[in-house]
Design an enzyme around this catalytic site. Sequence first.
Site, PDB file in Angstrom:
ATOM      1  N   GLY A   3      15.493 -57.182  -0.833  1.00 36.26           N
ATOM      2  CA  GLY A   3      16.411 -56.302  -1.544  1.00 36.26           C
ATOM      3  C   GLY A   3      17.865 -56.549  -1.154  1.00 36.26           C
ATOM      4  CG  ASP A   4      19.172 -55.510   2.674  1.00 35.85           C
ATOM      5  OD1 ASP A   4      19.366 -54.510   1.962  1.00 35.85           O
ATOM      6  OD2 ASP A   4      18.686 -55.443   3.824  1.00 35.85           O
ATOM      7  CG  PHE A  63      12.615 -50.907  14.085  1.00 36.05           C
ATOM      8  CD1 PHE A  63      12.127 -49.630  13.864  1.00 36.05           C
ATOM      9  CD2 PHE A  63      11.791 -51.989  13.774  1.00 36.05           C
ATOM     10  CE1 PHE A  63      10.854 -49.427  13.339  1.00 36.05           C
ATOM     11  CE2 PHE A  63      10.521 -51.787  13.253  1.00 36.05           C
ATOM     12  CZ  PHE A  63      10.053 -50.506  13.036  1.00 36.05           C
ATOM     13  CG  ASN A 119      19.719 -57.479   6.680  1.00 33.61           C
ATOM     14  OD1 ASN A 119      19.894 -58.096   7.727  1.00 33.61           O
ATOM     15  ND2 ASN A 119      18.728 -56.625   6.508  1.00 33.61           N
ATOM     16  N   GLY A 143      19.688 -54.578   9.797  1.00 32.72           N
ATOM     17  CA  GLY A 143      20.562 -53.505   9.314  1.00 32.72           C
ATOM     18  C   GLY A 143      20.989 -53.924   7.913  1.00 32.72           C
ATOM     19  CG  PHE A 175      15.674 -46.488  13.930  1.00 35.27           C
ATOM     20  CD1 PHE A 175      15.972 -47.840  13.844  1.00 35.27           C
ATOM     21  CD2 PHE A 175      16.644 -45.578  13.530  1.00 35.27           C
ATOM     22  CE1 PHE A 175      17.213 -48.278  13.383  1.00 35.27           C
ATOM     23  CE2 PHE A 175      17.887 -46.005  13.061  1.00 35.27           C
ATOM     24  CZ  PHE A 175      18.160 -47.360  12.984  1.00 35.27           C
ATOM     25  CB  THR A 206      14.593 -55.112  -6.751  1.00 34.52           C
ATOM     26  OG1 THR A 206      14.330 -54.071  -5.812  1.00 34.52           O
ATOM     27  CG2 THR A 206      16.059 -55.496  -6.678  1.00 34.52           C
ATOM     28  CD  GLN A 262      16.624 -47.848   4.409  1.00 38.85           C
ATOM     29  OE1 GLN A 262      16.664 -48.556   3.408  1.00 38.85           O
ATOM     30  NE2 GLN A 262      17.294 -48.145   5.501  1.00 38.85           N
TER      31      GLN A 262
HETATM   32  N1  LIG Z   1       6.517 -61.569  -3.648  1.00 34.33           N
HETATM   33  C1  LIG Z   1       7.733 -61.921  -4.070  1.00 34.33           C
HETATM   34  N2  LIG Z   1       7.936 -63.083  -4.702  1.00 34.33           N
HETATM   35  C2  LIG Z   1       9.162 -63.440  -5.118  1.00 34.33           C
HETATM   36  N3  LIG Z   1      10.258 -62.701  -4.931  1.00 34.33           N
HETATM   37  C3  LIG Z   1      10.121 -61.531  -4.315  1.00 34.33           C
HETATM   38  C4  LIG Z   1       8.864 -61.070  -3.829  1.00 34.33           C
HETATM   39  N4  LIG Z   1       9.051 -59.869  -3.235  1.00 34.33           N
HETATM   40  C5  LIG Z   1      10.375 -59.602  -3.353  1.00 34.33           C
HETATM   41  N5  LIG Z   1      11.015 -60.583  -4.010  1.00 34.33           N
HETATM   42  C6  LIG Z   1      12.453 -60.653  -4.359  1.00 34.33           C
HETATM   43  O1  LIG Z   1      13.155 -59.680  -3.620  1.00 34.33           O
HETATM   44  C7  LIG Z   1      13.762 -58.717  -4.516  1.00 34.33           C
HETATM   45  C8  LIG Z   1      13.724 -57.349  -3.886  1.00 34.33           C
HETATM   46  O2  LIG Z   1      12.377 -57.003  -3.636  1.00 34.33           O
HETATM   47  P1  LIG Z   1      11.827 -55.514  -3.704  1.00 34.33           P
HETATM   48  O3  LIG Z   1      11.865 -55.032  -5.104  1.00 34.33           O
HETATM   49  O4  LIG Z   1      10.535 -55.538  -2.982  1.00 34.33           O
HETATM   50  O5  LIG Z   1      12.973 -54.722  -2.886  1.00 34.33           O
HETATM   51  P2  LIG Z   1      12.890 -53.724  -1.670  1.00 34.33           P
HETATM   52  O6  LIG Z   1      11.614 -52.947  -1.762  1.00 34.33           O
HETATM   53  O7  LIG Z   1      14.148 -52.952  -1.661  1.00 34.33           O
HETATM   54  O8  LIG Z   1      12.828 -54.719  -0.460  1.00 34.33           O
HETATM   55  P3  LIG Z   1      13.341 -54.544   1.042  1.00 34.33           P
HETATM   56  O9  LIG Z   1      12.090 -54.688   1.839  1.00 34.33           O
HETATM   57  O10 LIG Z   1      14.271 -55.676   1.234  1.00 34.33           O
HETATM   58  O11 LIG Z   1      13.981 -53.191   1.154  1.00 34.33           O
HETATM   59  C9  LIG Z   1      12.968 -58.849  -5.806  1.00 34.33           C
HETATM   60  O12 LIG Z   1      13.735 -58.451  -6.930  1.00 34.33           O
HETATM   61  C10 LIG Z   1      12.640 -60.336  -5.834  1.00 34.33           C
HETATM   62  O13 LIG Z   1      13.745 -61.077  -6.303  1.00 34.33           O
HETATM   63 MG   LIG Z   2      15.110 -51.994  -0.036  1.00 35.06          MG
END
Ligand SMILES: Nc1ncnc2c1ncn2[C@@H]1O[C@H](COP(=O)(O)OP(=O)(O)OP(=O)(O)O)[C@@H](O)[C@H]1O
Ligand SMILES: [Mg+2]
Length: 325
Positions: A256-257, A102, A52, A48, A116, A223, A172
């Site tokens: 992301g979290d 989930f 997180n 969640g 879910f 990100t 999301q």
């Molecule tokens: N392959 C990777 N190597 C290093 N750091 C990563 C990698 N993937 C994600 N991160 C780290 O995690 C942060 C968030 O990733 P991302 O941009 O994929 O967010 P998201 O899609 O919102 O992810 P989530 O699955 O948590 O929702 C990135 O800014 C980075 O710091």
């Molecule tokens: Mg995310």
Amino acid sequence: MPVAVTGSIATDHLMTFPGRFAEQFVEGQMENVSLSFLVDDLVQHRGGAGANMAYGMGLLGLNPVLVGAVGSDFADYDAWLVRHGVDTASVHWSDVRHTARFVCTTDAANNQIASFYSGAMSEAGQIELAPVAARVGSLDLVVVGPDDPTAMVRHTEECRERGYRFAADPSQQIAWADGEMIRSLVHGAEILFTNEYEAALLCQKTGWTPDEVLARVGTWVTTRAADGVLVRQAGHQPLEVIAVPETKPVEPTGGGDALRAGFIAGRTWGLSLERATQLGSAVATEAVEVVGTQEYRLDREPFLGRFAEAFGADAAAEIAGHLAA
Ligand SMILES: Nc1ncnc2c1ncn2[C@@H]1O[C@H](COP(=O)(O)OP(=O)(O)OP(=O)(O)O)[C@@H](O)[C@H]1O
Ligand SMILES: [Mg+2]
């Protein structure tokens, strides 16, 4: 003054089926499906988005206040969060529904069948922030994370009405929310968090250009997975921060979290935008190197060593004073 984190609280139940779903379906019998898969693995993860983020802030010693709705099955999860420094006293416990869950089965060909159940989360819209603020004194920042839509709208409106600084993290939920709802979740936010895909979708649905988004929020953090983080503010040069290079296989869920937790902790400590983003990036890498979104730890010395390697000794010295022993 504490940070309040509103958002989903859920558990993931992940099973592995050693065969292939496709071989179990009988042609001509798709109207009367009755299938049971004998699975050979079950893992459960606490998750969640709200929980997180609160977990990460708890590890960093922020003692965040988690705000969300759960069911009577939450006792173990509650104890886990409390043990990791999260204030859970403002979590709403439903009398009738289970905590959001989930449930997903993955077959040998990586096909998935999942469900879910939002459960108690549907009661998050009943939560008011004013009593939370009254209990803890006041709130430094309210993170409005992905949650029951009624709750997200209500929390955001209450923040604007009562003058609480807030961070918009629709994540999301941008996928199905319409432009009007997204605009109402975002405008006036101190911080807006998105990933790259969500950033594009947000602009498309709201009809705002990036500059028009920046006119409505203080700071926009985007990100970009392994490509790091982009931080924008109206009238300033964009700031780019690298992702701390991973040294283990990456399971991106939860990155992301974790990034948000580090960034907010850094800003709460009074660090610069750049340093706070670096902290977020370092926490995110720890999170993506483990399976599960609350399985990482931030052991002081190895964490600082890695931070220094990525961003320099001076930057590490700056965060060292804030990290728990
Ligand atoms: N392959 C990777 N190597 C290093 N750091 C990563 C990698 N993937 C994600 N991160 C780290 O995690 C942060 C968030 O990733 P991302 O941009 O994929 O967010 P998201 O899609 O919102 O992810 P989530 O699955 O948590 O929702 C990135 O800014 C980075 O710091
Ligand atoms: Mg995310």
